[in-house]
Scaffold this motif. Structure first.
Motif, PDB file in Angstrom:
ATOM      1  N   UNK A  44     -75.136   3.746 -10.909  1.00 43.11           N
ATOM      2  CA  UNK A  44     -73.686   3.528 -10.973  1.00 43.11           C
ATOM      3  C   UNK A  44     -73.308   2.568 -12.103  1.00 43.11           C
ATOM      4  N   UNK A  45     -74.051   1.453 -12.292  1.00 45.26           N
ATOM      5  CA  UNK A  45     -73.679   0.563 -13.395  1.00 45.26           C
ATOM      6  C   UNK A  45     -73.783   1.228 -14.775  1.00 45.26           C
ATOM      7  N   UNK A  46     -74.745   2.123 -14.948  1.00 42.93           N
ATOM      8  CA  UNK A  46     -74.893   2.819 -16.232  1.00 42.93           C
ATOM      9  C   UNK A  46     -73.665   3.678 -16.517  1.00 42.93           C
ATOM     10  N   UNK A  47     -73.217   4.425 -15.519  1.00 43.87           N
ATOM     11  CA  UNK A  47     -72.042   5.281 -15.701  1.00 43.87           C
ATOM     12  C   UNK A  47     -70.788   4.438 -15.904  1.00 43.87           C
ATOM     13  N   UNK A  48     -70.654   3.363 -15.130  1.00 40.68           N
ATOM     14  CA  UNK A  48     -69.499   2.482 -15.272  1.00 40.68           C
ATOM     15  C   UNK A  48     -69.429   1.909 -16.682  1.00 40.68           C
ATOM     16  N   UNK A  49     -70.549   1.427 -17.193  1.00 37.24           N
ATOM     17  CA  UNK A  49     -70.580   0.856 -18.539  1.00 37.24           C
ATOM     18  C   UNK A  49     -70.249   1.914 -19.592  1.00 37.24           C
ATOM     19  N   UNK A  50     -70.763   3.115 -19.411  1.00 40.62           N
ATOM     20  CA  UNK A  50     -70.481   4.190 -20.366  1.00 40.62           C
ATOM     21  C   UNK A  50     -68.979   4.485 -20.390  1.00 40.62           C
ATOM     22  N   UNK A  51     -68.373   4.594 -19.209  1.00 41.38           N
ATOM     23  CA  UNK A  51     -66.937   4.879 -19.127  1.00 41.38           C
ATOM     24  C   UNK A  51     -66.131   3.726 -19.733  1.00 41.38           C
ATOM     25  N   UNK A  52     -66.525   2.506 -19.464  1.00 46.25           N
ATOM     26  CA  UNK A  52     -65.816   1.349 -20.033  1.00 46.25           C
ATOM     27  C   UNK A  52     -65.881   1.351 -21.556  1.00 46.25           C
ATOM     28  N   UNK A  53     -67.043   1.649 -22.112  1.00 44.31           N
ATOM     29  CA  UNK A  53     -67.170   1.710 -23.581  1.00 44.31           C
ATOM     30  C   UNK A  53     -66.319   2.847 -24.149  1.00 44.31           C
ATOM     31  N   UNK A  54     -66.316   3.982 -23.473  1.00 44.86           N
ATOM     32  CA  UNK A  54     -65.516   5.113 -23.936  1.00 44.86           C
ATOM     33  C   UNK A  54     -64.023   4.776 -23.875  1.00 44.86           C
ATOM     34  N   UNK A  55     -63.589   4.148 -22.795  1.00 46.04           N
ATOM     35  CA  UNK A  55     -62.191   3.739 -22.671  1.00 46.04           C
ATOM     36  C   UNK A  55     -61.815   2.744 -23.762  1.00 46.04           C
ATOM     37  N   UNK A  56     -62.716   1.833 -24.087  1.00 43.45           N
ATOM     38  CA  UNK A  56     -62.448   0.854 -25.145  1.00 43.45           C
ATOM     39  C   UNK A  56     -62.315   1.548 -26.497  1.00 43.45           C
ATOM     40  N   UNK A  57     -63.185   2.518 -26.762  1.00 41.28           N
ATOM     41  CA  UNK A  57     -63.112   3.258 -28.038  1.00 41.28           C
ATOM     42  C   UNK A  57     -61.814   4.048 -28.145  1.00 41.28           C
ATOM     43  N   UNK A  58     -61.380   4.637 -27.039  1.00 37.81           N
ATOM     44  CA  UNK A  58     -60.170   5.459 -27.056  1.00 37.81           C
ATOM     45  C   UNK A  58     -58.894   4.647 -26.886  1.00 37.81           C
ATOM     46  N   UNK A  59     -59.036   3.440 -26.333  1.00 41.49           N
ATOM     47  CA  UNK A  59     -57.858   2.608 -26.094  1.00 41.49           C
ATOM     48  C   UNK A  59     -56.981   3.124 -24.959  1.00 41.49           C
ATOM     49  N   UNK A  60     -57.634   3.779 -23.986  1.00 46.33           N
ATOM     50  CA  UNK A  60     -56.883   4.339 -22.849  1.00 46.33           C
ATOM     51  C   UNK A  60     -57.769   4.376 -21.616  1.00 46.33           C
ATOM     52  N   UNK A  61     -57.132   4.190 -20.457  1.00 44.45           N
ATOM     53  CA  UNK A  61     -57.866   4.304 -19.202  1.00 44.45           C
ATOM     54  C   UNK A  61     -58.114   5.782 -18.917  1.00 44.45           C
ATOM     55  N   UNK A  62     -59.356   6.116 -18.590  1.00 43.59           N
ATOM     56  CA  UNK A  62     -59.721   7.504 -18.301  1.00 43.59           C
ATOM     57  C   UNK A  62     -59.990   7.732 -16.823  1.00 43.59           C
TER      58      UNK A  62
END
Length: 68
Positions: A44-62
């Motif tokens: 779960x932490x791996x997926x959470x971190x991946x989503x957080x990095x992706x959201x930061x790159x896109x500048x939007x909550x996914x």
């Protein structure tokens, strides 16, 4: 077709790779990050971190995060 001038399609394409899309689809299909992680064979932490990095790159909550 109307295009919003504030969307950088090239940047969006670079940020959304197949792995990221697979994770987002799994979250949508399973209903949670934890269940998506289990279905994909990740923690779960791996997926959470991946989503957080992706959201930061896109500048939007996914993903909408809610308390248990």
């Amino acid at each position: 077709m109307d295009r919003r001038p504030d969307i950088d399609i090239d940047a969006l394409t670079r940020a959304l790779d197949v792995h990221s899309l697979r994770i987002l689809v799994a979250i949508d299909q399973t209903g949670s990050i934890s269940a998506a992680a289990r279905s994909l064979g990740y923690s779960q932490p791996t997926i959470t971190q991946h989503v957080q990095r992706l959201e930061a790159r896109l500048g939007a909550a996914l993903v909408v995060r809610t308390a248990r």
